[in-house]
Enzyme design. Structure first.
Site, PDB file in Angstrom:
ATOM      1  N   ASP A   1     -30.887  11.417  23.937  1.00  0.00           N
ATOM      2  CA  ASP A   1     -29.569  11.447  23.314  1.00  0.00           C
ATOM      3  C   ASP A   1     -29.200  10.036  22.852  1.00  0.00           C
ATOM      4  O   ASP A   1     -29.453   9.054  23.558  1.00  0.00           O
ATOM      5  CB  ASP A   1     -28.543  11.947  24.336  1.00  0.00           C
TER       6      ASP A   1
ATOM      7  N   ASN B   1     -20.691   7.307  14.627  1.00  0.00           N
ATOM      8  CA  ASN B   1     -20.269   7.993  13.403  1.00  0.00           C
ATOM      9  C   ASN B   1     -18.891   7.513  12.942  1.00  0.00           C
ATOM     10  O   ASN B   1     -18.652   7.355  11.736  1.00  0.00           O
ATOM     11  CB  ASN B   1     -20.232   9.511  13.629  1.00  0.00           C
TER      12      ASN B   1
ATOM     13  N   ASP C   1     -26.903  15.515  18.461  1.00  0.00           N
ATOM     14  CA  ASP C   1     -27.774  14.334  18.468  1.00  0.00           C
ATOM     15  C   ASP C   1     -28.760  14.373  19.632  1.00  0.00           C
ATOM     16  O   ASP C   1     -29.392  13.364  19.933  1.00  0.00           O
ATOM     17  CB  ASP C   1     -26.941  13.054  18.529  1.00  0.00           C
TER      18      ASP C   1
END
Length: 206
Positions: free
Chosen positions: A82, A90, A129
């Protein structure tokens, strides 16, 4: 273009050009349809962004490899990977940059598997993700080596955004010690991933 094969025609009577062309056209159409079908199957099993196996293919392969490991008494490891604070990443750099980062990490996974001496490892996108590895004939210690190399490579990535860096965390489970089902292996790896992230990230827990 790559050759698909050879066409051999045996006839009791000679064929004129028109008949021969018609036969070849039918054969070419059949091959084109077969190729289109094969490409559709591949797309259905691949994650569109990363090119890794999608969730369905990943979990199906884990089931198959676990069955193989149990039948022949071989080790099997599952690694959940991860990106640390991906939501914040983001927010700072935008979703396009986030997608690019995810693609780059996925590429690291593929490269690491290609460098392995054992064929048949699988890399997939578990969701969001989260990426995952199914490492056949690999102990927890062996998986730790693989995951640590991926972690170090991710930390050293040169990203497409000035000044941007990222780190990853990973959790590792292995059979038979951590479970006899794929659900148990996934749960254990995910729990260890959570521990790694709670401890500050940029680490692997096995």
């Amino acid at each position: 273009a790559a050759s698909l094969g050879r066409l051999r025609i045996f006839a009791s009577d000679p064929l004129d050009d028109t008949s021969l062309r018609a036969l070849v056209a039918h054969g070419a159409l059949a091959l084109a349809n077969a190729r289109t079908h094969e490409q559709a199957l591949v797309r259905a099993e691949r994650d569109a962004l990363t090119g890794l196996s999608n969730y369905g293919r990943l979990t199906a392969e884990l089931e198959l490899e676990l069955e193989h490991a149990q039948r022949y008494g071989r080790p099997l490891a599952f690694v959940m990977v991860d990106i640390d604070d991906f939501g914040g990443w983001n927010d700072r750099f935008g979703h396009a940059a986030g997608n690019d980062a995810l693609v780059r990490v996925a590429r690291l996974l593929r490269e690491r598997l290609r460098a392995s001496d054992i064929a048949g490892h699988i890399a997939g996108r578990y969701g969001g993700d989260e990426l995952a590895l199914v490492l056949r004939e690999t102990t927890a210690a062996g998986a730790l080596v693989v995951a640590e190399k991926i972690r170090a490579a991710a930390e050293a990535l040169v990203l497409g955004v000035a000044g941007a860096t990222l780190t990853i965390s990973a959790g590792i489970s292995s059979a038979p010690g951590d479970g006899k089902t794929s659900a148990e292996l996934i749960r254990e790896a995910d729990a260890r991933l959570y521990v790694a992230k709670a401890a500050g990230g940029n680490r692997v827990i096995a």
